[in-house]
Design a protein around this motif. Structure first.
Motif, PDB file in Angstrom:
ATOM      1  N   LEU A  46       8.208  39.630  87.211  1.00  0.00           N
ATOM      2  CA  LEU A  46       7.205  38.621  87.571  1.00  0.00           C
ATOM      3  C   LEU A  46       7.412  37.362  86.740  1.00  0.00           C
ATOM      4  N   TYR A  47       7.551  37.533  85.436  1.00  0.00           N
ATOM      5  CA  TYR A  47       7.723  36.373  84.566  1.00  0.00           C
ATOM      6  C   TYR A  47       9.015  35.629  84.913  1.00  0.00           C
ATOM      7  N   ALA A  48      10.081  36.339  85.170  1.00  0.00           N
ATOM      8  CA  ALA A  48      11.345  35.693  85.537  1.00  0.00           C
ATOM      9  C   ALA A  48      11.198  34.901  86.837  1.00  0.00           C
ATOM     10  N   ARG A  49      10.500  35.454  87.823  1.00  0.00           N
ATOM     11  CA  ARG A  49      10.277  34.739  89.094  1.00  0.00           C
ATOM     12  C   ARG A  49       9.514  33.440  88.885  1.00  0.00           C
ATOM     13  N   HIS A  50       8.749  33.375  87.818  1.00  0.00           N
ATOM     14  CA  HIS A  50       7.936  32.188  87.546  1.00  0.00           C
ATOM     15  C   HIS A  50       8.550  31.293  86.474  1.00  0.00           C
ATOM     16  N   GLY A  51       9.836  31.469  86.229  1.00  0.00           N
ATOM     17  CA  GLY A  51      10.557  30.543  85.367  1.00  0.00           C
ATOM     18  C   GLY A  51      10.609  30.875  83.895  1.00  0.00           C
ATOM     19  N   PHE A  52      10.174  32.063  83.516  1.00  0.00           N
ATOM     20  CA  PHE A  52      10.229  32.461  82.112  1.00  0.00           C
ATOM     21  C   PHE A  52      11.591  33.066  81.807  1.00  0.00           C
ATOM     22  N   ALA A  53      12.079  32.822  80.585  1.00  0.00           N
ATOM     23  CA  ALA A  53      13.361  33.372  80.141  1.00  0.00           C
ATOM     24  C   ALA A  53      13.168  33.972  78.748  1.00  0.00           C
ATOM     25  N   GLU A  54      13.961  34.999  78.451  1.00  0.00           N
ATOM     26  CA  GLU A  54      13.851  35.637  77.137  1.00  0.00           C
ATOM     27  C   GLU A  54      14.063  34.612  76.041  1.00  0.00           C
ATOM     28  N   THR A  55      13.280  34.772  74.979  1.00  0.00           N
ATOM     29  CA  THR A  55      13.336  33.867  73.842  1.00  0.00           C
ATOM     30  C   THR A  55      13.188  34.683  72.560  1.00  0.00           C
ATOM     31  N   ALA A  56      13.352  34.020  71.438  1.00  0.00           N
ATOM     32  CA  ALA A  56      13.248  34.706  70.147  1.00  0.00           C
ATOM     33  C   ALA A  56      11.812  35.193  69.917  1.00  0.00           C
ATOM     34  N   PRO A  57      11.671  36.302  69.190  1.00  0.00           N
ATOM     35  CA  PRO A  57      10.331  36.795  68.858  1.00  0.00           C
ATOM     36  C   PRO A  57       9.558  35.762  68.052  1.00  0.00           C
ATOM     37  N   TYR A  58       8.261  35.716  68.243  1.00  0.00           N
ATOM     38  CA  TYR A  58       7.447  34.803  67.458  1.00  0.00           C
ATOM     39  C   TYR A  58       6.524  35.537  66.493  1.00  0.00           C
ATOM     40  N   LYS A  59       6.571  36.865  66.517  1.00  0.00           N
ATOM     41  CA  LYS A  59       5.808  37.655  65.547  1.00  0.00           C
ATOM     42  C   LYS A  59       6.474  39.017  65.405  1.00  0.00           C
ATOM     43  N   GLU A  60       6.100  39.721  64.365  1.00  0.00           N
ATOM     44  CA  GLU A  60       6.651  41.047  64.103  1.00  0.00           C
ATOM     45  C   GLU A  60       5.525  42.051  63.900  1.00  0.00           C
ATOM     46  N   GLY A  61       5.869  43.325  64.043  1.00  0.00           N
ATOM     47  CA  GLY A  61       4.947  44.378  63.685  1.00  0.00           C
ATOM     48  C   GLY A  61       4.100  44.946  64.809  1.00  0.00           C
ATOM     49  N   ASP A  62       4.193  44.403  66.000  1.00  0.00           N
ATOM     50  CA  ASP A  62       3.404  44.925  67.116  1.00  0.00           C
ATOM     51  C   ASP A  62       4.297  45.859  67.927  1.00  0.00           C
ATOM     52  N   VAL A  63       3.949  47.134  67.973  1.00  0.00           N
ATOM     53  CA  VAL A  63       4.799  48.108  68.658  1.00  0.00           C
ATOM     54  C   VAL A  63       4.866  47.860  70.166  1.00  0.00           C
ATOM     55  N   TYR A  64       3.935  47.089  70.712  1.00  0.00           N
ATOM     56  CA  TYR A  64       3.927  46.814  72.142  1.00  0.00           C
ATOM     57  C   TYR A  64       4.681  45.530  72.494  1.00  0.00           C
ATOM     58  N   SER A  65       5.173  44.827  71.496  1.00  0.00           N
ATOM     59  CA  SER A  65       5.913  43.583  71.723  1.00  0.00           C
ATOM     60  C   SER A  65       7.393  43.833  71.479  1.00  0.00           C
ATOM     61  N   GLU A  66       8.154  43.924  72.564  1.00  0.00           N
ATOM     62  CA  GLU A  66       9.593  44.173  72.442  1.00  0.00           C
ATOM     63  C   GLU A  66      10.419  43.057  73.067  1.00  0.00           C
ATOM     64  N   VAL A  67       9.818  42.318  73.975  1.00  0.00           N
ATOM     65  CA  VAL A  67      10.514  41.242  74.682  1.00  0.00           C
ATOM     66  C   VAL A  67       9.578  40.033  74.717  1.00  0.00           C
ATOM     67  N   TRP A  68      10.113  38.861  74.396  1.00  0.00           N
ATOM     68  CA  TRP A  68       9.349  37.622  74.450  1.00  0.00           C
ATOM     69  C   TRP A  68       9.986  36.727  75.496  1.00  0.00           C
ATOM     70  N   LEU A  69       9.148  36.094  76.307  1.00  0.00           N
ATOM     71  CA  LEU A  69       9.645  35.239  77.383  1.00  0.00           C
ATOM     72  C   LEU A  69       8.931  33.893  77.291  1.00  0.00           C
ATOM     73  N   GLY A  70       9.717  32.822  77.277  1.00  0.00           N
ATOM     74  CA  GLY A  70       9.142  31.496  77.132  1.00  0.00           C
ATOM     75  C   GLY A  70       9.410  30.617  78.340  1.00  0.00           C
ATOM     76  N   LYS A  71       8.582  29.580  78.457  1.00  0.00           N
ATOM     77  CA  LYS A  71       8.722  28.624  79.535  1.00  0.00           C
ATOM     78  C   LYS A  71       8.240  27.263  79.054  1.00  0.00           C
ATOM     79  N   GLU A  72       9.065  26.237  79.277  1.00  0.00           N
ATOM     80  CA  GLU A  72       8.656  24.870  78.984  1.00  0.00           C
ATOM     81  C   GLU A  72       7.694  24.426  80.079  1.00  0.00           C
ATOM     82  N   LEU A  73       6.609  23.792  79.692  1.00  0.00           N
ATOM     83  CA  LEU A  73       5.604  23.412  80.658  1.00  0.00           C
ATOM     84  C   LEU A  73       5.752  21.980  81.157  1.00  0.00           C
ATOM     85  N   GLY A  74       6.485  21.169  80.413  1.00  0.00           N
ATOM     86  CA  GLY A  74       6.780  19.787  80.802  1.00  0.00           C
ATOM     87  C   GLY A  74       5.863  19.185  81.712  1.00  0.00           C
TER      88      GLY A  74
END
Length: 74
Positions: A46-74
């Protein structure tokens, strides 16, 4: 984001994602970053269809956070 099983495939997740993007723009954000788990293939698609791409993690320590996806909003 979570959509109940009986409501999946009806566009609800895309509507929620669009609302989150709109709110971020309204608040002046230039970028939005989401997080998910590797096994949630539907969410990642879903996120990929809406223009999100994998990006570097922005936090650590959350067992439910394994993939981060970012999108420029321009």
């Amino acid at each position: 984001m979570f959509v109940r099983a009986g409501r999946r495939g009806t566009g609800g997740a895309a509507a929620l994602l669009g609302a989150a993007e709109a709110a971020a723009r309204e608040w002046g954000a230039g970028r939005i970053v989401l997080e998910t788990r590797r096994d949630l293939a539907e969410a990642r698609a879903l996120y990929a269809r809406h223009g999100f791409a994998e990006t570097a993690p922005y936090k650590e320590g959350d067992v439910y956070s394994e993939v981060w996806l970012g999108k420029e909003l321009g």
